[in-house]
Design an enzyme around this catalytic site. Sequence first.
Site, PDB file in Angstrom:
ATOM      1  N   LEU A  49     -16.775  35.143   1.448  1.00  0.00           N
ATOM      2  CA  LEU A  49     -16.945  33.712   1.207  1.00  0.00           C
ATOM      3  C   LEU A  49     -18.281  33.219   1.744  1.00  0.00           C
ATOM      4  O   LEU A  49     -18.923  32.345   1.151  1.00  0.00           O
ATOM      5  CB  LEU A  49     -15.794  32.940   1.845  1.00  0.00           C
ATOM      6  N   SER A  57     -21.205  31.568  -0.579  1.00  0.00           N
ATOM      7  CA  SER A  57     -21.122  30.143  -0.253  1.00  0.00           C
ATOM      8  C   SER A  57     -22.107  29.308  -1.075  1.00  0.00           C
ATOM      9  O   SER A  57     -21.854  28.144  -1.366  1.00  0.00           O
ATOM     10  CB  SER A  57     -21.374  29.925   1.243  1.00  0.00           C
ATOM     11  N   TYR A  62     -22.602  29.490  -4.105  1.00  0.00           N
ATOM     12  CA  TYR A  62     -22.098  29.271  -5.456  1.00  0.00           C
ATOM     13  C   TYR A  62     -20.821  28.436  -5.477  1.00  0.00           C
ATOM     14  O   TYR A  62     -20.251  28.191  -6.539  1.00  0.00           O
ATOM     15  CB  TYR A  62     -21.824  30.618  -6.140  1.00  0.00           C
ATOM     16  N   ASP A  86     -25.278  47.269 -20.280  1.00  0.00           N
ATOM     17  CA  ASP A  86     -24.054  47.724 -20.958  1.00  0.00           C
ATOM     18  C   ASP A  86     -23.830  46.957 -22.260  1.00  0.00           C
ATOM     19  O   ASP A  86     -22.710  46.524 -22.562  1.00  0.00           O
ATOM     20  CB  ASP A  86     -22.849  47.557 -20.029  1.00  0.00           C
TER      21      ASP A  86
END
Length: 628
Positions: free
Chosen positions: A320, A324, A326, A459
């Site tokens: 977290l 943080s 975001y 990818d």
Amino acid sequence: MRIKSRYLSFALLLFFLYYQNLSHLTQAQPTTTGYPCSTSQAIYPCQTYVLFRALAPDFLDLASIGDLFSVSRPMIAKPSNVSNTTNPLQPDEFLFAPINCGCNLVNSTFGNISYAALNYTIRSGDTFWKVSTQDYQNLTTFYSVEVVNPTLVPTNLVIGVNAVFPIFCKCPNSTQRQNRINYLISYVFRPADNFSSLASRFGSTTQSIIDVNGNNIRPFDTVFIPVSRLPQFSQPNVSTPPPPPPPAVVSSKDDRKGAVIGLGIGLGICGLLLILVLGLWLQRDSLMKKKLLAKRKDVEKQQFDRGEKALLKDAEVSLLAEVSDYLDKYKVFGIEELREATDDFDDSLVIQGSVYKGSINGEVYAIKKMNWNAYEQLKILQKVNHGNLVKLEGFCIDPEEANCYLVYEYVENGSLHSWLHGNKNDKLNWKTRLRIAIDVANGLQYIHEHTRPQVVHKDIKSSNILLDSSMRAKIANFGLAKSGCNAITMHIVGTQGYIAPEYLTDGMVSTKMDVFSFGVVLHELISGKEAIDEEGKVLWAKVDRILEGTDDNKVRKLKEWMDYYLLKESISMESVMNVMTVAIACVSKDPLKRPSMVDIVYALCKSDDVFSDVSQEGSSPRSIVTAR
């Protein structure tokens, strides 16, 4: 007493032989680092296969095995002759898992080793030995894993960290290729195996197996079986015990013979009773020891659980703290909220792989279950915002299960792969396919040109291209994405058939590897064929000479290559030719000769077909051709 002593000696002899055999099997485990290789002696890299057995409890479905080898379920089902990709497998069922085999430089001590580098996320309870011998079934060794992962401490593996597991493999040399040997299948030699039985099972020859592996093979070593094509296994290889011998018939012609036989039976019963008493005594002693050990383990487990919960709580706080930055941009969901949205992650709500469909407050989302550390992916996703990229709505951290969940917008019409290669009755027409190609090109141009540092998706494939309700394309799955390019990596990841040659051989990460993968998608859009066929041959290698010769020859060869459904409609062959030219340029083996995404978008948009039937707002009702 002499008889009892004799039976006691016999019982002790049986125990001795049993433990001798057990010791032999234990010592037979391979301890080698791997198999040396040279690019001058064999053709590297190559597509090959390993034989994997479906085993309970973790590997009785194609989804879990596909995750283990980083491939899709159909890529295992097709070569393994499995008709339904969702049905449970039978224990000990033979499966062929495709791998990319490379000649990799480990270090100056061990030199070049031949293996396929598979990324594996460490989970609770994992050790190098456990994953190597149980999950990967001795297709590698724990010692090899230690050598390939010099920065990881085997006695202190952190949950969520990525490790590379080197799956042993080999590529055919030029002589073997001339003899039509296309694959050297990686197979773990079992105690009951011999070269003759393997040759019969795989359609090879005893001598060719010896030529590749030599004669000194131990149980649980990896052997390489040369074949021109994969054998078709119709059912699991389940061994059954031999039937018991028929009971002896006792003749009673004279009483004396019967008395002798009766005496023998009596002595035998006495001996069995003696063994039974001895066994009961040993069992009683063993049970007492087990009870004491169980009590000790319960105490240790309670202590461990308390410590593990504390570690997980610390890890949750740590993650977290990392994300943080975001928290204001994304919604943080609770794990119970996601469980309710997905009926406790019910299999019926699986969209693909580990992605579930869920409804929260009337809004439909795609919920992806992934490894513990989502920091790198969140760091990339927080700086991209484009209509042709799937939008991340939020995330969830579950410390108890050591999982992280990313919550994305739900894209209604599924993947491009399902429209091109699935069982849908409707097929995409040419103008819709061209619009999809431009959408994907625009999305790639954005992450290549308008992010700092540049983002490489790594990818790009048809299953990672999703179609919304208007049949507009969005790029999904940034799980392998890298911020920054022109770097070298030893951890080769990606999907068979889409991986650029320079990335396989040198580990070179650049935007040109996305260009290559996009070129393969263009070939899929034009041909309707999959990126890799059932024999393991890649699609892009089959198109070298299509645009050679006169104009009439080009059109003829292009029509032979095109999807059958496209030939049913009236389309501009000039438009198809233009896209085919771009597709071939994208898959050039030399990355410097590939165009940039800016040039690709410009070239695709030159076609008159782009805006004649497909508007900027979405596709018209004629954007889908119904199969007839």
